[in-house]
Scaffold this motif. Structure first.
Motif, PDB file in Angstrom:
ATOM      1  N   TYR A 255       7.643  -0.363 -16.767  1.00  0.00           N
ATOM      2  CA  TYR A 255       8.803   0.422 -16.331  1.00  0.00           C
ATOM      3  C   TYR A 255       9.979  -0.467 -15.932  1.00  0.00           C
ATOM      4  CZ  TYR A 255       4.626   3.289 -15.804  1.00  0.00           C
ATOM      5  OH  TYR A 255       3.424   3.914 -16.024  1.00  0.00           O
ATOM      6  N   GLU A 256      10.080  -1.636 -16.550  1.00  0.00           N
ATOM      7  CA  GLU A 256      11.064  -2.620 -16.103  1.00  0.00           C
ATOM      8  C   GLU A 256      12.509  -2.218 -16.370  1.00  0.00           C
ATOM      9  OE1 GLU A 256      10.558  -6.347 -18.095  1.00  0.00           O
ATOM     10  OE2 GLU A 256      10.117  -5.414 -20.023  1.00  0.00           O
ATOM     11  N   HIS A 257      12.740  -1.222 -17.215  1.00  0.00           N
ATOM     12  CA  HIS A 257      14.109  -0.786 -17.481  1.00  0.00           C
ATOM     13  C   HIS A 257      14.494   0.448 -16.665  1.00  0.00           C
ATOM     14  CE1 HIS A 257      13.005  -3.185 -21.004  1.00  0.00           C
ATOM     15  NE2 HIS A 257      14.281  -3.520 -21.043  1.00  0.00           N
ATOM     16  N   MET A 258      13.561   0.942 -15.852  1.00  0.00           N
ATOM     17  CA  MET A 258      13.837   2.087 -14.987  1.00  0.00           C
ATOM     18  C   MET A 258      14.312   1.598 -13.621  1.00  0.00           C
ATOM     19  SD  MET A 258      10.651   4.647 -15.835  1.00  0.00           S
ATOM     20  CE  MET A 258      11.156   5.852 -14.588  1.00  0.00           C
ATOM     21  N   GLU A 259      15.070   2.450 -12.953  1.00  0.00           N
ATOM     22  CA  GLU A 259      15.535   2.122 -11.606  1.00  0.00           C
ATOM     23  C   GLU A 259      14.806   2.994 -10.593  1.00  0.00           C
ATOM     24  OE1 GLU A 259      19.742   2.418 -11.275  1.00  0.00           O
ATOM     25  OE2 GLU A 259      20.149   0.894 -12.814  1.00  0.00           O
ATOM     26  N   PHE A 260      14.168   2.353  -9.621  1.00  0.00           N
ATOM     27  CA  PHE A 260      13.463   3.064  -8.561  1.00  0.00           C
ATOM     28  C   PHE A 260      14.122   2.763  -7.223  1.00  0.00           C
ATOM     29  CE2 PHE A 260      10.212   2.380 -11.846  1.00  0.00           C
ATOM     30  CZ  PHE A 260       9.713   3.663 -11.997  1.00  0.00           C
ATOM     31  N   LYS A 261      14.055   3.722  -6.322  1.00  0.00           N
ATOM     32  CA  LYS A 261      14.594   3.507  -4.982  1.00  0.00           C
ATOM     33  C   LYS A 261      13.750   2.477  -4.247  1.00  0.00           C
ATOM     34  CE  LYS A 261      15.890   5.975  -0.767  1.00  0.00           C
ATOM     35  NZ  LYS A 261      15.907   7.288  -0.072  1.00  0.00           N
ATOM     36  N   GLU A 262      14.405   1.538  -3.620  1.00  0.00           N
ATOM     37  CA  GLU A 262      13.718   0.485  -2.872  1.00  0.00           C
ATOM     38  C   GLU A 262      12.974   1.080  -1.682  1.00  0.00           C
ATOM     39  OE1 GLU A 262      12.589  -3.444  -2.601  1.00  0.00           O
ATOM     40  OE2 GLU A 262      14.005  -2.636  -4.071  1.00  0.00           O
ATOM     41  N   ILE A 263      11.707   0.671  -1.508  1.00  0.00           N
ATOM     42  CA  ILE A 263      10.915   1.132  -0.361  1.00  0.00           C
ATOM     43  C   ILE A 263      11.029   0.095   0.742  1.00  0.00           C
ATOM     44  CG2 ILE A 263       8.617   1.790   0.440  1.00  0.00           C
ATOM     45  CD1 ILE A 263       7.929   2.528  -2.436  1.00  0.00           C
ATOM     46  N   ASP A 264      11.600   0.484   1.890  1.00  0.00           N
ATOM     47  CA  ASP A 264      11.810  -0.504   2.954  1.00  0.00           C
ATOM     48  C   ASP A 264      10.560  -0.656   3.821  1.00  0.00           C
ATOM     49  OD1 ASP A 264      11.829   1.510   5.021  1.00  0.00           O
ATOM     50  OD2 ASP A 264      13.920   1.930   4.522  1.00  0.00           O
ATOM     51  N   ASP A 265      10.561  -1.722   4.617  1.00  0.00           N
ATOM     52  CA  ASP A 265       9.395  -2.075   5.434  1.00  0.00           C
ATOM     53  C   ASP A 265       9.079  -1.011   6.476  1.00  0.00           C
ATOM     54  OD1 ASP A 265       9.148  -4.383   3.996  1.00  0.00           O
ATOM     55  OD2 ASP A 265      10.203  -5.637   5.451  1.00  0.00           O
ATOM     56  N   ASP A 266      10.114  -0.398   7.057  1.00  0.00           N
ATOM     57  CA  ASP A 266       9.882   0.626   8.079  1.00  0.00           C
ATOM     58  C   ASP A 266       9.156   1.832   7.491  1.00  0.00           C
ATOM     59  OD1 ASP A 266      11.097  -0.891  10.018  1.00  0.00           O
ATOM     60  OD2 ASP A 266      13.072   0.063   9.784  1.00  0.00           O
ATOM     61  N   PHE A 267       9.525   2.186   6.261  1.00  0.00           N
ATOM     62  CA  PHE A 267       8.868   3.317   5.607  1.00  0.00           C
ATOM     63  C   PHE A 267       7.389   3.002   5.362  1.00  0.00           C
ATOM     64  CE2 PHE A 267       7.600   5.579   1.683  1.00  0.00           C
ATOM     65  CZ  PHE A 267       7.821   6.883   2.096  1.00  0.00           C
ATOM     66  N   ILE A 268       7.117   1.781   4.912  1.00  0.00           N
ATOM     67  CA  ILE A 268       5.732   1.364   4.678  1.00  0.00           C
ATOM     68  C   ILE A 268       4.936   1.375   5.972  1.00  0.00           C
ATOM     69  CG2 ILE A 268       4.267  -0.598   4.030  1.00  0.00           C
ATOM     70  CD1 ILE A 268       5.465   0.770   1.624  1.00  0.00           C
ATOM     71  N   LYS A 269       5.554   0.887   7.051  1.00  0.00           N
ATOM     72  CA  LYS A 269       4.873   0.859   8.354  1.00  0.00           C
ATOM     73  C   LYS A 269       4.531   2.263   8.811  1.00  0.00           C
ATOM     74  CE  LYS A 269       5.318  -0.799  13.108  1.00  0.00           C
ATOM     75  NZ  LYS A 269       4.869   0.486  13.680  1.00  0.00           N
ATOM     76  N   ASP A 270       5.476   3.206   8.637  1.00  0.00           N
ATOM     77  CA  ASP A 270       5.211   4.602   9.009  1.00  0.00           C
ATOM     78  C   ASP A 270       4.082   5.187   8.170  1.00  0.00           C
ATOM     79  OD1 ASP A 270       7.165   4.543  10.927  1.00  0.00           O
ATOM     80  OD2 ASP A 270       8.706   5.479   9.661  1.00  0.00           O
ATOM     81  N   LEU A 271       4.078   4.864   6.891  1.00  0.00           N
ATOM     82  CA  LEU A 271       3.005   5.348   6.013  1.00  0.00           C
ATOM     83  C   LEU A 271       1.645   4.847   6.487  1.00  0.00           C
ATOM     84  CD1 LEU A 271       4.256   5.040   2.313  1.00  0.00           C
ATOM     85  CD2 LEU A 271       3.726   7.121   3.562  1.00  0.00           C
ATOM     86  N   LYS A 272       1.603   3.569   6.827  1.00  0.00           N
ATOM     87  CA  LYS A 272       0.338   2.967   7.259  1.00  0.00           C
ATOM     88  C   LYS A 272      -0.138   3.581   8.567  1.00  0.00           C
ATOM     89  CE  LYS A 272      -1.896  -1.540   7.791  1.00  0.00           C
ATOM     90  NZ  LYS A 272      -1.698  -2.994   7.697  1.00  0.00           N
ATOM     91  N   ASP A 273       0.787   3.752   9.527  1.00  0.00           N
ATOM     92  CA  ASP A 273       0.427   4.355  10.818  1.00  0.00           C
ATOM     93  C   ASP A 273      -0.077   5.782  10.624  1.00  0.00           C
ATOM     94  OD1 ASP A 273       1.134   2.047  12.106  1.00  0.00           O
ATOM     95  OD2 ASP A 273       3.114   2.760  12.742  1.00  0.00           O
ATOM     96  N   ASN A 274       0.603   6.542   9.776  1.00  0.00           N
ATOM     97  CA  ASN A 274       0.193   7.927   9.519  1.00  0.00           C
ATOM     98  C   ASN A 274      -1.169   7.986   8.839  1.00  0.00           C
ATOM     99  OD1 ASN A 274       2.536   9.016  10.607  1.00  0.00           O
ATOM    100  ND2 ASN A 274       3.630   9.003   8.653  1.00  0.00           N
ATOM    101  N   LEU A 275      -1.411   7.040   7.935  1.00  0.00           N
ATOM    102  CA  LEU A 275      -2.697   6.999   7.238  1.00  0.00           C
ATOM    103  C   LEU A 275      -3.834   6.719   8.213  1.00  0.00           C
ATOM    104  CD1 LEU A 275      -4.039   7.067   4.409  1.00  0.00           C
ATOM    105  CD2 LEU A 275      -3.730   4.588   4.318  1.00  0.00           C
ATOM    106  N   ILE A 276      -3.625   5.738   9.083  1.00  0.00           N
ATOM    107  CA  ILE A 276      -4.670   5.396  10.067  1.00  0.00           C
ATOM    108  C   ILE A 276      -4.882   6.549  11.041  1.00  0.00           C
ATOM    109  CG2 ILE A 276      -5.220   3.863  11.998  1.00  0.00           C
ATOM    110  CD1 ILE A 276      -3.788   1.629  10.415  1.00  0.00           C
TER     111      ILE A 276
END
Length: 301
Positions: A255-276
């Motif tokens: 998918y190297e020619h597609m543009e995706f929204k950048e996932i920031d560190d805070d979003f990842i941290k929230d995902l991890k906390d919610n998962l746990i």
């Protein structure tokens, strides 16, 4: 008194003129198509073509017959070497255009599809592009044709992007379908089929390079339902450790020619906390309460 001159004008017999009808039944169309097939096999292309032309003059408003005859005679020029094949272009093109004016949406789309292919073969790219308007913008077939058009006209980067979008959307569609069948299997208490489908879901995520997190998560629900302690603990560990790569597909060369929204560190941290936090739910995971590995996982920060 007018029958004879009208018949001469249309180059048909009076009997044919009196027999004229706008529409034909599916069986009647089928018989004419079978006859056309026999003519193409037994006669020269020119003879078969003249016969077909006269048949269509009897039924000028039967778009289904018009389109099928056009497809049959157009395709014959591709599979067989026909003398002066280009001489038939204008007439066959006109047949497709007539079918395109049908009141039936399916017939219009079939005609647009044929016209796109016709124009692409003739390298009439501007003409071809206008027929894409007959397809929904979200229709994968429109996107595939658009990518083909980009490729043929030297817009290579755009062709890459559209093909990649089709690929990514295909994963989402297939994944949703597998999950739907999986849900039905659970409802039927068919655990063997449900397990098979989770394996397919994992293979799909691997094939389309969606990321380790999605590969791991595919078998989680069924492991919990079956209270498979070892499997649940292992999948929990994999999901937590791979949460940072939840958008792994963004870095895939597929998918190297597609543009995706950048996932920031805070979003990842929230995902991890919610998962746990989710994994701490004793109503769901109470069967793990005495397992130290589970306690270590849900206590991690």
């Amino acid at each position: 008194m007018l029958l004879a001159p009208i018949a001469r004008l249309l180059d048909i017999t009076i009997d044919e003129l009196l027999f004229f009808r706008d529409k034909l039944t599916a069986d009647e169309i089928g018989k004419i198509i079978c006859k056309a097939d026999s003519m193409l096999k037994e006669k020269t292309y020119e003879e078969a073509f003249k016969w077909a032309k006269k048949e269509l003059e009897k039924y000028p408003n039967c778009e289904s017959l018009i389109w099928q005859i056009a497809v049959m005679f157009d395709a014959q020029r591709i599979v067989q070497e026909i003398p002066n094949a280009d001489d038939y272009d204008d007439y066959l093109y006109s047949l497709y255009e007539r079918a395109l004016k049908s009141e039936d949406e399916t017939a219009r789309k079939a005609a647009a599809d044929s016209l796109f292919g016709f124009c692409m073969r003739k390298k009439q790219y501007d003409r071809a592009e206008k027929y894409l308007e007959y397809f929904s913008k979200e229709n994968p077939e429109r996107k595939r044709k658009q990518a083909e058009l980009y490729s043929e006209t030297g817009r290579v980067q755009e062709a890459y992007r559209v093909y990649e979008e089709i690929l990514f959307t295909s994963y989402q569609t297939a994944s949703a379908a597998i999950h739907g069948i999986y849900t039905l299997a659970l409802r039927d208490n068919n655990m063997q089929k449900a397990r098979m489908l989770t394996d397919k879901q994992k293979e799909l995520a691997t094939c389309f390079e969606i990321g380790k997190y999605h590969e791991s998560a595919s078998g989680f629900e069924i492991a919990v339902l079956e209270k498979d302690v070892e499997a649940v603990i292992e999948i929990m560990r994999e999901m937590i450790s791979s949460i940072e790569q939840i958008g792994g597909f963004c870095k895939s060369s597929l998918y190297e020619h597609m543009e995706f929204k950048e996932i920031d560190d805070d979003f990842i941290k929230d995902l991890k906390d919610n998962l746990i936090n989710r994994f701490r739910d004793k109503d769901v995971y109470g069967f793990l309460e005495n397992d130290k590995r589970w306690r270590d996982l849900v206590d991690c920060k």
